[in-house]
Scaffold this motif. Structure first.
Motif, mmCIF file in Angstrom:
data_model
loop_
_atom_site.group_PDB
_atom_site.id
_atom_site.type_symbol
_atom_site.label_atom_id
_atom_site.label_comp_id
_atom_site.label_asym_id
_atom_site.label_seq_id
_atom_site.Cartn_x
_atom_site.Cartn_y
_atom_site.Cartn_z
ATOM 1 N N GLU A 136 0.716 -1.468 0.237
ATOM 2 C CA GLU A 136 0.062 -0.123 -0.027
ATOM 3 C C GLU A 136 0.662 0.747 0.411
ATOM 4 N N ILE A 137 2.012 1.173 0.849
ATOM 5 C CA ILE A 137 2.680 2.926 0.997
ATOM 6 C C ILE A 137 4.397 2.371 -0.392
ATOM 7 N N GLY A 138 5.025 1.343 -0.740
ATOM 8 C CA GLY A 138 5.273 1.050 -2.060
ATOM 9 C C GLY A 138 5.640 2.023 -2.226
ATOM 10 N N GLU A 139 4.372 2.646 -3.498
ATOM 11 C CA GLU A 139 4.682 3.547 -4.313
ATOM 12 C C GLU A 139 4.765 5.292 -3.840
ATOM 13 N N ARG A 140 4.618 5.460 -2.324
ATOM 14 C CA ARG A 140 4.841 7.102 -1.437
ATOM 15 C C ARG A 140 5.904 6.319 -0.917
ATOM 16 N N THR A 141 6.824 5.953 -0.800
ATOM 17 C CA THR A 141 7.974 5.936 0.197
ATOM 18 C C THR A 141 9.244 5.569 -0.810
ATOM 19 N N ASP A 142 10.742 5.751 -0.725
ATOM 20 C CA ASP A 142 11.253 5.458 -1.065
ATOM 21 C C ASP A 142 12.349 4.379 -0.166
ATOM 22 N N ILE A 143 12.677 4.022 1.312
ATOM 23 C CA ILE A 143 12.507 3.508 1.584
ATOM 24 C C ILE A 143 11.457 2.278 3.319
ATOM 25 N N VAL A 144 11.425 1.625 3.342
ATOM 26 C CA VAL A 144 10.182 1.068 4.074
ATOM 27 C C VAL A 144 10.875 0.271 4.908
ATOM 28 N N ILE A 145 11.089 0.622 6.215
ATOM 29 C CA ILE A 145 11.266 -0.241 7.301
ATOM 30 C C ILE A 145 10.003 -1.063 8.331
#
Length: 455
Positions: A165-174
């Motif tokens: 869901e947040i993939g396209e809105r973020t540069d890094i996922v933690i």
């Protein structure tokens, strides 16, 4: 190139002896990074509280959470010690007035809505507009969360959905994971856009992390022994992470903080003072024994059966760490006697099943009674003798409350939840049972003591 500094703690379990050093270090590092114009985040991975600790017990963890706020944490997820050792109301009260975010995707209200005190994810933006998505989940203790009034769901499915869901809105996922190392490896293998998994729950130690697929996994042990430190180098020009690495900082090697011992002792003494409230007034002394039956064990067995409305009980003598004194008995006294975060469990057994359990106890008691046990909520030294009340096997016949029972009889048995997890009685895992929540063993004794003696 953007440099992002990430610090974390995990599974402290109210071991606050080095907390002053941890707090000072984290606050100092944040100041340094901010002065250099670099992003810094501080996270906790849950099990920060443990009700075996006096300071924690005194306010059901609320004062512990204030420590996180004072240290300047940005976000936390919860562990099972927050989630299932507190009532629903007490868990919500933990985070009513915190400055940090609670990130938790797999714990819901019964109607599937998000708790008001938690979010499934947060997106943080650095000063140079790099967007960092943080997701989190906790271990799904289904048999506990349901009776407490929560709906806990599959954490891996939830994190997969949230990360997408947040993939396209973020540069890094933690990911803030209170799931354990095996689950973290599954997350890394099934979520292609996850970059850093900060792990906990299984108390694993990964001094320089573990690379699984594209993700770096971390693990900082337990009891505040380590602070985790990860660094991400991100190229805005290339839109990718150029470098990511992690290490563990040993808190015992951090500089001494003036007054740290006095501060720790003050927390302990404050908790003791808050709990020094009379609960009931015992008319006699109840001795304890770890290898035999005792007056205390018999009194507790009656409390347990009364609370559970059960026909009979069995439990280990090693749960008692102090005797029950004559005279005024305080909440502090009961906490010293039964510090364990253990619940009672009521199990519906057939006569044949109960007889098999009792025979197993007779066969294993010599070994079990001397066993040094760590974990399963047990906070004693040795397991002690397994004691049976209102049930016995004589000449291969089962008797409950003095009456012979057939193999197909239905019997209500109460024991401790630690005996239902599969280590001692694997057969109990699949039986129909009810965890009696939210009261711990000391609460059950307090309720019965007040009923039996009065103040």
């Amino acid at each position: 190139m953007t440099t992002i500094h990430i610090y974390h703690t995990n599974d402290i379990h109210s071991h606050l002896k080095t907390w002053a050093r941890t707090r000072e270090y984290l606050q100092t590092q944040r100041r340094i990074h901010e002065q250099q114009g670099e992003a810094c985040f501080i996270f906790d991975l849950g099990d920060f509280i443990d009700r075996a600790d006096l300071y924690t017990e005194a306010t059901l963890g609320r004062e512990n959470v204030h420590l996180l706020d004072e240290a300047g944490y940005d976000a936390v997820t919860i562990g099972n010690n927050e989630g299932i050792t507190l009532s629903k109301e007490a868990l919500a009260a933990l985070y009513e007035q915190t400055e940090f975010d609670v990130i938790l995707s797999n714990l819901k209200e019964q109607d599937d809505t998000q708790p008001v005190w938690a979010s499934p994810y947060k997106i943080y933006t650095t000063h140079d507009r790099i967007k960092i998505g943080v997701i989190g989940a906790t271990a799904p203790f289904y048999d506990y969360y349901g009776p407490l009034g929560w709906k806990v769901t599959d954490p891996i499915k939830n994190l997969q959905k949230t990360a997408k869901e947040i993939g396209e809105r973020t540069d890094i996922v933690i990911c803030l994971s209170h799931l354990g190392l095996n689950s973290d490896e599954i997350l890394a293998s099934t979520i292609p856009n996850i970059d850093l998994i900060i792990g906990s729950h299984t108390h694993h130690v990964l001094k320089h992390g573990k690379k699984v697929e594209q993700a770096l996994l971390t693990g900082g042990g337990k009891f505040g022994q380590y602070i985790g430190y990860s660094v991400i180098k991100y190229s805005a020009e290339n839109h990718k992470i150029e470098k990511i690495e992690t290490e563990l900082i040993e808190t015992s090697q951090l500089p001494h903080v003036e007054g740290e011992t006095r501060e720790f002792e003050a927390l302990h003494n404050w908790g003791k003072e808050q709990l020094s409230v009379e609960v009931f007034h015992a008319s006699r002394y109840y001795n304890l024994e770890w290898q035999h039956d005792s007056h205390l064990a018999r009194f507790f067995a009656e409390a347990l059966m009364d609370y559970a409305k059960a026909d009979c009980a069995f439990f280990s003598a090693g749960i008692f760490l102090t005797p029950l004194k004559k005279g005024p008995v305080t909440a502090y006294d009961l906490h010293q006697m039964l510090p364990h975060p253990i619940n009672a469990c009521k199990i519906e057994m057939t006569g044949a099943q109960l007889k098999a359990c009792l025979q197993k106890i007779d066969e294993q008691n010599a070994e079990w009674s001397q066993m040094e046990l760590k974990g399963l909520g047990f906070r004693g030294r040795i397991l002690g003798k397994m004691l049976k009340y209102h049930c016995e096997v004589k000449k291969d016949e089962l008797y409950v409350n003095g009456m012979k029972k057939q193999d197909d009889a239905r019997i209500q048995v109460v024991t401790l939840d630690m005996f239902t997890f599969g280590w001692f009685f694997p057969e109990l895992k699949d039986m129909k049972k009810t965890y009696l929540l939210p009261h711990f063993l000391r609460d059950i004794l307090a309720i019965y003591g007040y009923k039996y003696f009065g103040k």
